[in-house]
Enzyme design. Structure first.
Site, mmCIF file in Angstrom:
data_model
loop_
_atom_site.group_PDB
_atom_site.id
_atom_site.type_symbol
_atom_site.label_atom_id
_atom_site.label_comp_id
_atom_site.label_asym_id
_atom_site.label_seq_id
_atom_site.Cartn_x
_atom_site.Cartn_y
_atom_site.Cartn_z
ATOM 1 N NE ARG B 124 -4.034 -2.121 2.095
ATOM 2 C CZ ARG B 124 -3.517 -3.200 3.079
ATOM 3 N NH1 ARG B 124 -2.898 -2.804 4.092
ATOM 4 N NH2 ARG B 124 -4.626 -4.151 3.018
ATOM 5 C CE LYS B 146 -0.769 12.841 -15.710
ATOM 6 N NZ LYS B 146 -1.210 12.940 -17.134
ATOM 7 C CD GLU B 188 7.305 15.101 -24.351
ATOM 8 O OE1 GLU B 188 6.771 16.139 -23.884
ATOM 9 O OE2 GLU B 188 6.415 14.396 -24.985
ATOM 10 C CE LYS B 230 4.791 16.450 -16.214
ATOM 11 N NZ LYS B 230 5.406 15.243 -16.786
ATOM 12 C CD GLU B 240 -4.198 15.420 -17.181
ATOM 13 O OE1 GLU B 240 -3.431 14.533 -16.981
ATOM 14 O OE2 GLU B 240 -4.553 15.241 -18.528
ATOM 15 N NE ARG B 244 0.074 16.456 -14.507
ATOM 16 C CZ ARG B 244 0.544 15.554 -13.730
ATOM 17 N NH1 ARG B 244 0.128 15.841 -12.361
ATOM 18 N NH2 ARG B 244 1.140 14.754 -14.015
ATOM 19 C CG ASN B 248 -1.946 16.100 -22.640
ATOM 20 O OD1 ASN B 248 -1.180 15.126 -22.478
ATOM 21 N ND2 ASN B 248 -2.877 16.373 -21.643
ATOM 22 C CG HIS B 251 1.486 14.737 -25.905
ATOM 23 N ND1 HIS B 251 2.094 15.856 -25.964
ATOM 24 C CD2 HIS B 251 1.992 13.946 -25.263
ATOM 25 C CE1 HIS B 251 3.279 15.766 -25.405
ATOM 26 N NE2 HIS B 251 3.417 14.460 -24.988
ATOM 27 C CG HIS B 255 -1.247 9.941 -27.507
ATOM 28 N ND1 HIS B 255 -2.028 10.437 -26.402
ATOM 29 C CD2 HIS B 255 -0.265 9.427 -27.165
ATOM 30 C CE1 HIS B 255 -1.122 10.570 -25.258
ATOM 31 N NE2 HIS B 255 -0.015 9.856 -25.762
ATOM 32 C CG HIS B 268 5.648 10.118 -26.506
ATOM 33 N ND1 HIS B 268 4.371 9.943 -26.857
ATOM 34 C CD2 HIS B 268 6.106 11.015 -25.873
ATOM 35 C CE1 HIS B 268 3.909 10.914 -25.979
ATOM 36 N NE2 HIS B 268 4.877 11.697 -25.302
#
Lengths: 371, 371
Positions: B124, B146, B188, B230, B240, B244, B248, B251, B255, B268
């Site tokens: 946990r 993340k 990026e 960032k 988010e 935030r 993207n 992106h 994607h 990517h």
């Protein structure tokens, strides 16, 4: 319809949530819909509980305009692992459920732990509600926010803290629970009495037969009282630094029994029953509780149809070994929850080791005599 | 030894942590040990990075008296799933690591995401530190918390928010990074310039060649600046909700390219390069940025050796379809991050749909002409 619903609130700041307890609550959409803003709802249950209560659970959302999907897992502790958990994610993604969706856990402790954990980690966290259908899950996993799955090398080793938005307890669901599982749930209720609630312990002495006869008022009282006791402890110590460890009364001995016998042989509550007796006996040896107290414990635990003794084939050395790898152990040193009185427990690593040795030896001998 | 270390602090209240950036930091145990109270440390890496840097990482703890264990995963996005993750838990349990242990992520973005997630859910939640060894992971996953793994039906669908205790970035590790991956990382960095930092964009125009030549001072500057940009965005919006989403930029288009080509075909960062150009072109059509701005973007992106155009085989209809299932879509409606100016981005679902259609059609035509 419930004529006498009890509601208690688990106070955790922004994560506070209510527990509703009563007869027939699975027919009360009003109680549920207020906590479900989601448009997408996934009800997760297992192959035992779904045939009994899935239609009722789905009917809670009838006419709400929400998208309702279901996911039925295999039943049993042996399916409480990551691969089975992944079935929930597959069902969610096949239904294109987004991160505003909600999960509903319909079943016992395994379902509650798995669905809560799935909710904790699906798209980095979505909401869930619990509808526990066993006495053990109603008095144990309703409060505390512990979720997770087992690893082949240890129980509950993978998990998260994640609080539900609502717990809905319908005492009618206990009418389909096997007697042995009912008793296993009662073990945890006795535990709350022993560790922090002498008045509940006294109530159990007066009402054990009503409880085992599944009297709705008795069940609702015992469940609400247990949840409140656990909520008070968890509120004081959400992430288990200290006070929360008291909830493990009987569990360090009990886990050794479960591990030693192989999981599934003894029910968790049965192992806790014998485990509480061993903790009680050791507390007596240390000079905390009296012979009369220990007799009261033995009387109540046996009236609940729970075992007083561990299985004789687990010898003291094996007990010690398994207790020292328990999650509550600190670098191999066994910390134990012991009783000061009936109604007061404490966690300690500072005890007379010979009292532990004597407890293990004598209870192994008693157990042998029972055979 | 580093002569010019840069340190920035990600401010998240009790979960704040430092990012150290400089040449040779993998030889600085002093920077690491201050953040590792744990007695048990598990270094997790992959089959590509371990032969290069595992011994150095282990040496950080030499003589500390800590128990150091290692776990080496297979390398690649295709191993970023629950079954591979379970190898970390097996290693931890086989080593009898308790909940006071610490994990160290040594590798690129996949390792960082997986180890962070393993730390989030082992018993946990345990602590972890990151030692990112690719430019992309240094400027992207160093900040934001993340963590997670992929599901066969979707990328990053299973995960948690979990902040590291320390991020240690040694720019020397970039000397072993393939050119193509270096460029993907630069994509990026360009993104931060475009979305919130016109001054970084200008710096990149002046220093792109130094960056690609892996000049330590240029790398340290660009990495620190990107992490700071960032961090500012994440501090404003940790979970988010809104701000935030600006991260993207490029992106949603990107994607679709990655999915359409099959993961692994385009890196990517390469997909983000073409995706930023598409977002830029659409921003120009809408009347936000000028032709001259778009030329500056195209110039910088091609100097970074990144593609300006998507693969021509992905037709506009397929683009639209894949963009509408993106995690950022709201009930199928495509929300996009567009540019107001170079250095200012905004999230919107309220745009002229014909501008999106025209962008997809014209960039598909341009892409065809490149072949």
């Amino acid at each position: 319809m419930s004529s006498s619903m009890q509601t208690l609130k688990v106070e955790l700041g922004a994560r506070s949530y209510p527990i509703h307890i009563g007869e027939g609550l699975l027919s009360r959409p009003d109680l549920v819909l207020a906590h479900v803003p989601a448009k997408q709802v996934m009800i997760v249950s297992n192959t035992t509980v779904a045939p009994l209560y899935l239609e009722q659970a789905k009917a809670l959302f009838a006419g709400s305009g929400k998208t309702i999907a279901t996911c039925i897992l295999d039943d049993g502790e042996e399916y409480k692992h990551l691969v089975e958990l992944n079935k929930i994610f597959t069902a969610l993604l096949e239904s294109r459920f987004d991160r505003k969706c909600m999960l509903v856990a319909l079943g016992g402790g395994v379902i509650g732990d798995m669905v809560g954990f799935a909710a904790a980690i699906y798209q980095r966290g979505v909401d869930f509600i619990q509808i526990p259908t066993t006495l053990l899950s109603q008095v144990d996993s309703s409060v505390g926010g512990k979720t997770g799955v087992n690893h082949e090398l240890g129980k509950n080793m993978i998990g998260a803290f994640h609080q539900p938005k609502l717990v809905l307890i319908d005492t009618l669901t206990l009418n389909t629970l096997p007697d042995r599982e009912l008793s296993a749930g009662v073990a945890e209720i006795i535990k709350y009495g022993l560790l922090c609630d002498a008045s509940l312990f006294g109530w159990l002495e007066a009402n054990m037969e009503a409880l085992l006869a599944r009297d709705p008022a008795a069940l609702a009282y015992a469940i609400a009282r247990s949840c409140q006791d656990k909520a008070d402890i968890v509120a004081a110590d959400e992430k288990e630094a200290d006070v929360r460890a008291l909830l493990n009364l009987g569990h360090t001995f009990g886990h050794a029994i479960e591990t030693g016998m192989g999981y599934g042989e003894w029910l968790h509550g049965e192992a806790v029953g014998a485990g509480m007796m061993m903790a009680g006996y050791m507390s007596k040896l240390i000079g905390n509780i009296t012979d009369a107290d220990l007799d009261r414990m033995a009387d109540l635990i046996s009236r609940a149809h729970l075992p007083l003794y561990p299985p004789p084939q687990i010898k003291p050395a094996q007990f010690l070994d398994m207790m020292s790898v328990d999650k509550k152990a600190d670098a191999g040193h066994i910390r134990l929850v012991l009783l000061k009185t009936i109604g007061t427990a404490y966690l300690t690593g500072d005890y007379d080791a010979s009292a532990l040795d004597r407890t293990l030896a004598e209870w192994n001998a008693y157990a042998g005599e029972q055979e």
